[in-house]
Each structure stands twice: as C-alpha cells, then as structure tokens.
Design an enzyme around this catalytic site. Structure first.
Site, PDB file in Angstrom:
ATOM      1  N   ASP A 162      46.936  32.141  40.133  1.00 35.34           N
ATOM      2  CA  ASP A 162      45.740  32.935  40.333  1.00 35.34           C
ATOM      3  C   ASP A 162      45.128  32.748  41.754  1.00 35.34           C
ATOM      4  OD1 ASP A 162      43.566  34.242  39.466  1.00 35.34           O
ATOM      5  OD2 ASP A 162      42.283  32.545  39.192  1.00 35.34           O
ATOM      6  N   LYS A 181      38.542  25.353  40.068  1.00 34.56           N
ATOM      7  CA  LYS A 181      37.374  25.724  39.425  1.00 34.56           C
ATOM      8  C   LYS A 181      36.407  24.302  39.169  1.00 34.56           C
ATOM      9  CE  LYS A 181      38.644  30.027  37.891  1.00 34.56           C
ATOM     10  NZ  LYS A 181      38.154  31.067  38.743  1.00 34.56           N
ATOM     11  N   HIS A 201      46.049  34.254  47.230  1.00 32.79           N
ATOM     12  CA  HIS A 201      45.024  34.114  48.329  1.00 32.79           C
ATOM     13  C   HIS A 201      44.993  33.200  49.434  1.00 32.79           C
ATOM     14  CE1 HIS A 201      42.851  36.757  45.601  1.00 32.79           C
ATOM     15  NE2 HIS A 201      42.382  35.926  44.901  1.00 32.79           N
TER      16      HIS A 201
HETATM   17  C1  BG6 Z   1      40.199  36.197  41.858  1.00 30.51           C
HETATM   18  C2  BG6 Z   1      40.713  35.044  40.879  1.00 30.51           C
HETATM   19  O1  BG6 Z   1      41.209  36.670  42.159  1.00 30.51           O
HETATM   20  O2  BG6 Z   1      39.363  35.520  42.757  1.00 30.51           O
HETATM   21  C3  BG6 Z   1      39.247  34.322  40.133  1.00 30.51           C
HETATM   22  O3  BG6 Z   1      41.482  35.784  39.711  1.00 30.51           O
HETATM   23  C4  BG6 Z   1      38.433  33.639  41.201  1.00 30.51           C
HETATM   24  O4  BG6 Z   1      39.731  33.341  39.339  1.00 30.51           O
HETATM   25  C5  BG6 Z   1      38.108  34.958  42.333  1.00 30.51           C
HETATM   26  O5  BG6 Z   1      37.325  33.334  40.605  1.00 30.51           O
HETATM   27  C6  BG6 Z   1      37.408  34.466  43.365  1.00 30.51           C
HETATM   28  O6  BG6 Z   1      37.114  35.419  44.514  1.00 30.51           O
HETATM   29  P1  BG6 Z   1      35.814  35.308  45.552  1.00 30.51           P
HETATM   30  O7  BG6 Z   1      35.969  36.488  46.216  1.00 30.51           O
HETATM   31  O8  BG6 Z   1      34.422  35.376  44.301  1.00 30.51           O
HETATM   32  O9  BG6 Z   1      36.062  34.050  46.146  1.00 30.51           O
END
Ligand code: BG6
Length: 490
Positions: A233, A342, A238
C-alpha cells in the site's frame, strides 16, 4: 512549478466514483479545481457507480462526504460544480454497462480520461471493454491507481493486458505523493539552487530517513487492506517514489522521459534485500490496541485483528520499516531508512537528510551527533522545509547550540492545493511527468518481491506494536544497530 490550467474541453470517466478514494480525494480535488476556475467550462465528469444508484442520490452522497471530509463547500459554487457531473450506473464486469457508457459518450470531447479508482484486477477488463466499444481514441488517457497488482507477476500481467488496448504514452500510473507540494519543492530546492548539489552525496550525507506515519487505522477498508498491507500500500510506491525524488541524478529537463529515466535508474540501483538481510533490514508490524491522541483527547482504539472485516488470525502488515541501500557512486554506504505504519503516534510525513558531523569539533556542544546539519522536508500535516544548523550561544563562553532555518512558503498562496488537484489537471492536460512508467513500476515490484515471498514462506509473523507508539521495538533496533536514532528521538 506553475499550477497548470485545464484549457481544453474534456470528459473524465470516473470508475469507482462512490469509493473511498473518490469521496475523500478525487471529488474534492475536482471541486477545488472548479472553484479556482482551473477547469475548462466544457469539462464533464462521468461518475460510474453500481447500477443501484441514480444521479440524485449520488449527488447527495458526495455532498455529505464533502462535509464529512472537510471540503470547504461554497453552496453556489458547489451547485455550478455538480452541473458538470453525469451519472452512469453499471456493473464493471458486464459488457452491457460499457455499451451504455459508449452511448452516453457519443459526441464526447476529444480528450477523454478514464480514471480507474477501483481494484487493479479490474483494469484489464475495463480496458478491453472500452476497446470493444470503440471508446478509445488517440487522445484518450487511462489513469491507474496503485497498487497495480500484488507482486511482480500480477503487476506484469495487468500491465501487459492494459497495453494491448492503450499505448504506454496513454497509461498514467498515479502515485499521489508525487503531486504533493513539498515533493515539487524538493526538486526545486535540489535543482534550482547550486548550494546543495555539491553536498548531495555519500561524502557529506550520513543517512536519509523517510517516514509516512498515520494515526488512522484500517477504517472501513479491510476488504482492500487485508490482501494488501503496508508494504504494497505504501512502501512499494509512495516511499520508493520519495526515495527516488531524493536520490535521483539531475534530469536534463522536466520532460516526462528525462525525469522518469532518472527515477528508474535509482530503483534499479537498489540493493536487493535477500538472504539474512530479510531479517536484518526489514521490520514488519501489526497494531495492537492502544491510546491514540485526537484533537478531543486520548482515544482507546482496538487492535487490527478486531477491526471490522479483519480476520482474527490475520498476518497483514500495518507497519513496515526497511533499510534500503542504493548501489551507485553517489549513495554508496548511505542508508535510506524507510518506514510507514497505521495507528502510530502522530500523522506526519518527513524526508530527513542527515548530514555528517563536522570532521573536527572546535566548540563545546551538548551532543555532537544530534547537532550535525539536517535538512527536513515536511510533507504533512503542514508543508515546509527546515534546515538545522549551529550557532553560538549568546554569552561569554564559546558554546554552540542548534538553530533552525525555516523555509516555509509564507506569503505564497494560502491554501496548499491537494496532490490530486495537480495530478488530475496534469492527466487531463496529458502531462505524464509525475506519473510512473511501466519499467519504474516493475523495478519497484522486483525489489519488493523477495520480501513479500519471504513473509509468505517463512514462519514469519508481524511484530505487534501498541497503537499510539512509533511501531515495533525492532524498528528502533534497525537504526540502533547502526548507532542511529529515528528523527523523533533525536
Ligand atoms: C493511500 C493509501 O495511497 O495513501 C492509504 O492507500 C493511506 O492507506 C493514504 O492512508 C495516505 O495518503 P495521505 O496523502 O493522506 O498521506
């Protein structure tokens, strides 16, 4: 970089229009683009949802969600925004729905963007059906949300199928972290200033830490998250993308291929994590119950296995930390510690560039190690850049103390646009610079695969950690073994 404007008429077909992502991010982003007058007036949004919904109930649903997720709705503007929205109720796995879509899109604008905010297993079917209904033209774009597949093999299969119907130049693999303002600023600071580039290597940098921590748990997304976990994820996409932006060589221009060529070189240079390193350099965790700080005080939250939709014997990773290494001249010997989880102590995202200590210390310092220069890119909750330096403490003694230079975007635009605003506008405009190319994605899977396989095969269990903490003890140890500390302990 200047925020782009959508100057051409367009049709945006949103698959998964009532899903979590659309409600939380995509619809608000489109609303803000509309509010700021940045969408062409003939831009239409086709919300594709299950056949049981109709336009009226869909509009009510997105209005409620907008309030729930804090979109600053101005009633008059909202009214003009929703005039752009059309609704199509259909089942994504049935051909009849696509025939209906084709009919509705007859006479559509030249630029048609198909945004897939659904599970990646559906991407081949959607592409094939769009092709079968003759909806794709040379101006069409398909936007694919991450994670694409669940490992190298499935990722490759999905990409190959989609590539039968769309040219690579039409496939936009989105990673919304690339659209965040501070990530753009990282590029600006690195490549629009000459002072950093000479220091940006193993001679001066001790290590890099990249953290994305969340206080939220799995929420209502167990259906997606159970088969996914933190590595797929967040880490494979990311975190690796932030690593690429930090570590890549200067591209020759901001053209898509220049930027992506440099990013892919970084991913390909990542040292594979195999053998003993799978235990030594990777930490996998799962949250237990604990206290989370909220704006109204502390809240006791349940363990992951007690969340709705999660199995009692789930081994899904809700935390992952990795010591990544880049095998090239610039970065040899510089660890990149990456972590995400998380139910952690706070919501934040930071890239910390920790410089080496001065070779010889002339002054009295409390702690030489913690006073080495540090450049911190903060992506959330607030965005900004700070540089930690040393200065003389006022008084007779020649003592130094840390001080921080803040490079906030003070005085610039008030509302920091959400990453999806930029990326949606880029996709509609056909600018692929901030989207992933196939080889980038596949190299990322190649690096992640041995870890995923190890977790499946060996008698490996995620290490429990208390909600509200900074993750499992092994995560602290990952750095402690190297004589280092995570940023919050420094
Ligand atoms: C998403 C994930 O890509 O990014 C989520 O699937 C996560 O699990 C989210 O909560 C976090 O994004 P941001 O921009 O709120 O940090």
């Amino acid at each position: 970089m200047r925020m782009p404007d959508v100057t051409e008429p367009f049709d945006l077909v949103l698959f998964g229009a009532s899903g979590d992502l659309a409600l939380r991010k995509l619809i608000p982003a489109l609303y803000y683009l509309h509010l700021d007058g940045r969408l062409h007036e003939e831009g239409r949004i086709w919300a594709v949802t299950r056949s049981t919904t109709n336009l009226e109930s869909y509009l009510e649903h997105i209005k409620q969600a907008a309030h729930q997720y804090g979109t600053e709705v101005e009633p008059k503007i909202w009214q003009s925004f929703i005039r752009r929205i059309r609704h199509i109720g259909m089942d994504l796995d049935k051909a009849s729905g696509y025939a209906k879509l084709a009919k509705k899109l007859q006479g559509a604008n030249q630029r048609c963007v198909f945004y897939c905010a659904v599970h990646s297993r559906l991407y081949p079917e959607i592409s094939e059906q769009l092709f079968a209904q003759n909806i794709i033209n040379e101006h069409s774009i398909i936007v694919l949300e991450k994670p694409i597949g669940s490992d190298y093999q499935s990722g490759q299969a999905i990409n190959r199928r989609v590539a039968e119907f769309f040219d690579e130049s039409q496939i936009y693999r989105i990673d919304h972290y690339l659209g965040k303002e501070t990530v753009q600023n990282l590029l600006a600071l690195r490549f629009a200033n000459s002072i950093f580039e000479h220091q940006w290597n193993q001679r001066y940098i001790d290590h890099v830490q990249i953290t994305i921590s969340e206080t939220v748990g799995v929420e209502q997304r167990a259906g997606f998250y159970e088969g996914t976990g933190a590595l797929r994820d967040m880490l494979q996409n990311h975190l690796l993308q932030l690593l690429c932006m930090t570590a890549m060589e200067p591209p020759s221009s901001m053209a898509p291929e220049s930027v992506r060529d440099e990013k892919v070189k970084v991913i390909k240079a990542l040292k594979p994590i195999v053998g003993d390193d799978l235990l030594d350099k990777v930490v996998r965790g799962q949250y237990e119950a604990g206290l989370i700080q909220t704006k109204d005080g502390n809240e006791m939250v349940p363990r992951y296995r007690d969340e709705p939709g999660v199995s009692q014997d789930s081994y899904t990773d809700t935390f992952v930390a990795v010591k990544a290494e880049i095998d090239n001249w610039r970065w040899a010997g510089v660890p990149f510690y990456l972590r995400t989880g998380k139910r952690l102590a706070e919501r934040s995202c930071e890239i910390v560039i920790q410089f080496k200590e001065v070779p010889h210390s002339l002054f009295e310092m409390q702690n030489k190690k913690t006073m080495a220069n540090k450049l911190v890119f903060r992506l959330q909750p607030d965005e900004g850049v700070r540089l930690q330096m040393c200065e003389k403490r006022i008084g007779n003694h020649m003592q130094v103390r840390p001080m921080t230079l803040s490079l906030n975007n003070a005085g610039q635009k008030k509302r920091v646009p959400d990453a999806y605003e930029r990326l949606l506008a880029d996709a509609i405009n056909g600018n692929a610079t901030l989207f992933l190319r196939e080889d980038e994605l596949m190299s990322a899977w190649q690096w992640a695969d041995p870890i995923l396989q190890f977790w499946q095969q060996a008698d490996q269990r995620p290490e429990p950690y208390n909600s509200g903490s900074w993750g499992p003890a092994a995560s602290t140890l990952l750095l402690a073994k190297d004589g280092r500390l995570w940023q919050e302990n420094n």
